[in-house]
Design an enzyme around this catalytic site. Structure first.
Site, PDB file in Angstrom:
ATOM      1  CE1 TYR A 439     -19.177  23.725  15.640  1.00 29.27           C
ATOM      2  CE2 TYR A 439     -21.143  22.433  15.258  1.00 29.27           C
ATOM      3  CZ  TYR A 439     -19.894  22.825  14.877  1.00 29.27           C
ATOM      4  OH  TYR A 439     -19.344  22.323  13.737  1.00 29.27           O
ATOM      5  CD  GLU A 440     -18.215  21.197  21.642  1.00 30.99           C
ATOM      6  OE1 GLU A 440     -17.994  21.451  22.846  1.00 30.99           O
ATOM      7  OE2 GLU A 440     -18.788  20.172  21.244  1.00 30.99           O
TER       8      GLU A 440
END
Lengths: 598, 310, 250
Positions: A439-440
């Protein structure tokens, strides 16, 4: 069995000796961050992390979040109370402006506090992390009225925030976003479905402030047609009280490999009359805003890698000291000993330790650069810090999270069969760590950012400036006494050379041989991480040696720092030459097959 | 050299810790006097007179000693102190309450919780929750000492000391006892029991604590104890707590049931002669000090054990 | 009503202390130090009294080295209004501390002195009683509940065998036991405010107190270690071992 104990000594060393807290405390607005103040803050953050957040880490993992009738999400037992205690302590607002109820402390002080909370309970800590991102977005791009409406409660933590980017068809490629925003007087009506919304719905706060990417009716196609909206779960009345429920609801929770304490929601906007949203900043500039935010979020996720590595390391050390199995190779006739006597267990524990300390050092040095990029009075110094931070963030995010997974994985290995059994708790760290490389921005996305925007686009300028600093350190190391320091110097010198030649190769071939360069991007990121980690560890070893010579320092700590750096040099810096080959040559094989051959 | 032991008693009988304190006094050499102060406590004084090694019993019988308040008792002890080289009290909530008051007024150090007498002025006492043993030497004229009862045998019977009534000290009227809630129990006193059955967080509830531990304690005529975790969770009363901040016990047999064995707890029971641990977690630290370890579900094993003791 | 809280800087309770090889003491170099946990409970109680409107001011006092200022800052972060450090590099034994506190109490004239029942380093359990004695005040040690009403304090104490409740005439000394309360975590804004609260530093000589030690430590040793015994497979064998090997059961 083992509880989390914050590694305050190494944290303080990284803060003071490597990241230069004293310099940060001189920046305008950072005057409160004196060493005594930061000491007191760290002590208490360590206490609340260990005493409040850590005890529900395992139970929360086992219980998970539940979607109940009425689109209500129940978090695991104890989360609500623990979160309350955390926000009532004012920890949520540590680095936000005093004007909205925060404490206005620098990022560098928030960094260890975040690390400890994440290590204690990664899932629960995500709520504050996402709220922090939303706060930053509103601080930078919100109107005064929006700031007044949302920020005090968000900084206090009684309201949380979310970031709504992903849609089923728009993951890493956000140009495919389809959510619509229909203008209606002072506001817009939002329609669409968002997925993977961390803490998108939960019962720990009074209101949830969603930041949502959506397209206005006449917006251009692609990334240039996306706007940012603030969509509160409950509309806020003029007097600040909560009004009626907005048309946004949690229709499903994801069943995930890890971070079970954090509800990952599917949010449906506008199933009825359309969710009321308010434009943040200018129309069509939403993605640009999100990318600014994402830099901060990427820094925080990298820190999660450090945190989970530390927790897994502590757990493995405790087990290795307790578990009696086999004879000491040095004394085969003696009694059975704890497994920490065995060389391979040592190697694994030292790998875990070296990766934890080196990723922490890189994280804190990067955190300090973020503060300096905001606060250095001299524009040139500010710009240099900005360039450094921008270069380091993808390295830190990509490398520290990959290291976190590796360390958690080794942690299981140290436990042997008991590590594969959930009961010991070692497995949770790997499951929790696994999302951090995704994620990110996945490691691949970080690596592409590193080779493209951060390296090739500027002709390797920042990379070369960093290499020059590394070479300066090599000279200092050459003058340092002792075999350890010379071994460290020679390994670092070779690794820096490998790194430099890769930078040159990327700059030279980025356009002409773009597939090959991109195939080598992740190996290059790993090389960059190892070299930067080695650079900071070597600085640490040098300082530790000077402290030992000066007397009065903690000899056990300093000698361990030197030994850990030596281990790092022989185990990780030694990989640099191989990685150099992989960076430059992996493309040939990677791209050789036709699609049908797979 | 004459030693004064300040007796802890209930009016009729001496508390067992007083007998251990008398043994510690005997190690000093010299005469041993015992002060029994209370209201209507002649029986306790008579009991003290029969303890082996006691040369004289001082009896201060007055209404204002009924509650055994620290202020009045300390004043009484002070009035007697001039005749003694050593004042010894048990390191119980009674003795710890009084001894420092006496020492401060005498302007001497107080030596807490001694576990050994090395010489008339030199003693061994635990520090850092029992993780270290300090040998300390006092330079004061009078030594005011509290004695860890588990470190000394109880003095035997066979004495026939005279009982001498002494004048009561003043009633300072500084404090008043409003009430006592003593845990009623037909079981032996925890700190002095030969067998202790202790339950931890693994008991799961107050109901389970008594359902599973009462029968075995009855069978063994054992005292009941508990870990701090069990007390904090409300499974057992406060005064059942064994550990550094609770009771220190050293029974012949200590049964640790569903107790993980935090350092704090180990500090309170590691001097037991034999330790048995029953716990489902094979890695529980309690097994590192247990002479006999039984791994498994206590809810099955404890009834089996109770039956086996039959 | 002013409440005085005495707080001691000790080795953090999470630290496993090691006896020095030369037997002169325990190794305290670079060891994490914290407020004595019982003193933290005392401090929490004082702050609660203030929050309840019973106390008007909470003054924290510590005796010891310069670094005790951190301990006082911790007390102020919990809610104490100001701090007093009686600074001394010398070893301070309980009697000396009691005398120093007596001098401070004479200056500050509190109605109540709260402190921990014992410090987790020397485990003496003396200072509160000594201070009460020197002041000629009543005391309630091992407190698990404190109620102030007018010029009286009603204190429930944890004693061997159960609980007792005393009514003390104020001024008085109360020492805290574990279950008196659960201390709060200091809030971040309070930690920051604590840095700005007044902290006075005085010397034992300013108070005219002789702090020379009365006990000398001849030796510090590790206690004998208990080693793990055997695992028994079932209840039958356990009882057999207890009867025939250990001989602790008839």
């Amino acid at each position: 069995m083992s509880d989390y104990i914050a590694p305050l000594q190494d944290i303080r060393f990284a803060l003071n000796e490597l990241a230069g807290l004293a310099r940060i405390a001189e920046l305008p607005g950072c005057e409160e961050a004196t060493p005594e103040m930061v000491d007191a803050i760290l002590d208490e953050a360590a206490k609340i992390s260990a005493g409040v957040l850590a005890p529900i880490n395992k139970s929360g993992d086992a219980e998970g979040c539940k979607l109940e009738p009425g689109f209500h999400v129940r978090t695991p037992a104890g989360c609500k109370e623990a979160y309350r205690q955390f926000i009532e302590g004012g920890w949520n607002g540590l680095n936000f402006p005093q004007e909205f109820g925060g404490q206005g402390l620098p990022k560098l002080v928030a960094t260890p506090v975040m690390e400890m909370a994440m290590a204690a309970n990664l899932g629960l800590s995500l709520c504050s992390l996402l709220t922090g991102g939303a706060i930053e977005a509103l601080l930078r791009y919100g109107t005064d009225a929006q700031k007044q409406t949302y920020l005090p409660n968000m900084i206090a933590g009684t309201w949380s925030g979310t970031m709504n980017l992903t849609e089923p068809q728009a993951g890493s490629d956000l140009s495919l976003i389809r959510s619509r925003a229909q203008p209606e007087g002072e506001h817009h009506r939002i329609y669409g479905q968002k997925i993977f919304i961390t803490h998108g719905e939960h019962d720990m706060v009074d209101n949830i402030i969603h930041l949502v990417l959506a397209r206005t009716p006449d917006a251009p196609e692609g990334v240039k047609g996306i706007s940012l909206f603030v969509v509160p779960k409950f509309l806020v009345n003029a007097d600040g009280s909560l009004g009626r429920r907005n048309d946004v609801r949690c229709v499903s929770l994801e069943h995930k490999l890890g971070i079970h304490t954090s509800p990952t929601a599917v949010l449906a906007y506008g199933d009825e009359e359309g969710a009321i949203g308010y434009l943040v900043g200018a129309e069509n500039r939403g993605l640009e805003y999100m990318f600014v935010m994402m830099n901060e979020a990427r820094f925080a996720v990298g820190l999660q890698g450090v945190a989970i590595a530390d927790r897994a390391y502590q757990h493995a050390v405790a087990y290795a000291k307790e578990r009696i199995q086999g004879k000491d190779l040095a004394n085969p006739a003696g009694k059975s000993v704890s497994i920490i006597h065995h060389p391979d267990i040592r190697r694994m524990l030292m790998s875990m330790r070296a990766l934890t300390e080196s990723t922490r050092a890189v994280a804190y040095v990067t955190g300090a650069a973020i503060d300096r990029a905001h606060g250095e009075p001299d524009p040139a110094a500010r710009e240099a810090a900005r360039a450094f931070a921008d270069f380091m963030i993808p390295i830190h995010k990509g490398w520290a999270t990959e290291a976190g997974v590796e360390v958690a994985n080794l942690g299981i290995q140290v436990h042997g069969g008991m590590g594969f059994v959930e009961e010991t708790g070692a497995a949770q760290y790997l499951r929790d760590a696994r999302i951090t490389t995704i994620y990110e921005g996945t490691t691949g996305i970080q690596a592409n950012d590193l080779i493209g925007r951060k390296t090739a686009r500027e002709g390797g300028k920042t990379a070369k400036a960093i290499i020059a600093q590394m070479q300066g350190l090599l000279e200092q190391l050459a003058a340092a006494p002792g075999g350890d320091m010379q071994a460290i110097r020679s390994a670092l010198a070779e690794a820096v050379a490998a790194f430099e030649s890769c930078v040159d190769w990327i700059v030279a071939n980025f356009r002409s041989d773009t597939l090959a360069v991109h195939a080598g991007a992740v190996p290059f990121l790993k090389l960059a991480g190892i070299v930067c980690g080695g650079w900071q560890m070597a600085r640490a070893a040098l300082i530790a040696q000077q402290q030992l010579a000066a007397g009065g320092a903690d000899a056990a700590f300093c000698s361990a720092k030197i030994a850990t750096t030596r281990f790092y040099a022989d185990t990780f810096l030694a990989q640099a030459a191989g990685l150099r080959h992989t960076v430059m040559c992996t493309g040939a094989g990677a791209m050789a097959l036709t699609e049908q051959q797979f | 050299m004459t030693v004064l032991v300040i007796a802890e008693h209930d009016g009729a009988l001496l508390k067992s810790a007083t007998l251990n304190t008398i043994s510690a006094a005997a190690k000093l050499g010299g005469d041993i006097h015992v002060l029994v102060a209370g209201a209507g406590c002649g029986a306790a004084a008579a009991a003290a007179a029969q303890v082996a090694g006691v040369a004289k019993v001082l009896l201060a019988d007055a209404a204002h000693y009924q509650d055994q308040g620290a202020e009045n008792l300390a004043a009484l002890v002070l009035a007697q102190a001039g005749a003694y080289t050593h004042l010894l009290l048990p390191a119980t909530s009674f003795g710890k309450n009084i001894a420092p008051r006496v020492a401060a007024k005498l302007d001497v150090a107080q030596i807490s919780d001694i576990v050994s007498v090395e010489a008339a002025d030199t003693f061994v006492r635990p520090i850092y929750a029992g993780n270290a043993l300090a040998t300390v030497k006092s330079s004061d004229g009078v030594k005011v000492i509290t004695v860890r009862s588990t470190a000394f045998e109880a003095a035997g019977q066979g004495g026939s000391a005279p009982v001498e009534a002494i004048a009561a000290g003043p009633d300072l009227g500084l404090s008043r006892l409003v009430g006592r809630e003593l845990t009623k129990s037909a079981r032996p006193e925890l700190a002095a029991a030969k067998i202790v059955v202790s339950g931890g967080r693994g008991m799961g509830s107050a109901e389970n604590y008594s359902k599973f531990l009462d029968p075995i304690a009855d069978k063994l005529n054992a005292a009941l104890g508990a870990s701090r975790a069990a007390v904090d969770a409300g499974y057992a009363p406060n005064d059942y707590q064994v550990g550094q901040t609770g009771k220190i016990v050293a029974p012949q047999l200590y049964l640790a049931i569903g107790i993980s064995g935090a350092i704090q707890h180990l500090a309170g029971m590691k001097d037991a002669k034999v330790i048995v641990a029953i716990n489902k977690d094979p890695d529980a630290p309690i097994f590192q000090v247990a002479d006999y370890g039984l791994i498994g579900d206590l809810f099955q094993l404890v009834p089996q054990l109770t039956a086996e003791l039959g | 009503m002013r409440v005085l809280v005495a707080v001691k800087r000790v080795v953090d309770y999470n630290v496993k202390v090691r006896v020095k090889a030369d037997g002169t003491g325990v190794d305290l170099a670079n060891v994490k130090m914290s407020m004595n946990p019982f003193d933290e409970i005392a401090c929490e109680e004082a702050v609660r009294l203030k929050e309840a409107g019973v106390a008007t001011e909470v003054v924290a006092v510590s005796c010891g080295v310069t670094a005790c200022q951190e301990t006082l800052r911790s007390a102020m972060a919990l809610g104490a209004d100001r701090g007093i450090l009686v600074e001394s590099e010398a070893e301070l034994q309980p009697l000396a501390v009691a005398k120093l506190l007596q001098a401070v109490v004479n200056k500050e004239a509190p109605q109540l002195v709260l402190l921990g029942k014992q410090a987790i380093d020397d485990d003496s359990n003396q200072v509160g009683q000594m201070l009460a004695s020197l002041m000629g005040w009543p005391q309630a040690t091992f407190a698990s509940k404190v109620v102030i009403a007018g010029d009286k304090a009603s204190v429930t104490r944890e004693i061997d065998g159960g609980l007792e409740t005393l009514e003390l005439k104020l001024p008085a000394v109360v020492t805290s036991d574990l279950r008196l309360n659960e201390p709060r975590y200091a809030a971040l804004p309070s930690i920051m405010k604590a840095k700005k609260k007044p902290l006075a530093v005085i010397k034992p000589s300013d108070l005219g107190v002789d702090v020379s030690p009365r006990l000398s430590t001849l030796k510090v040793a590790e206690p004998p270690k208990r080693s793990a015994g055997v695992r028994v497979p079932d209840v039958k064998q356990l009882v057999d071992k207890l009867r025939n090997e250990a001989k602790v059961l008839p």
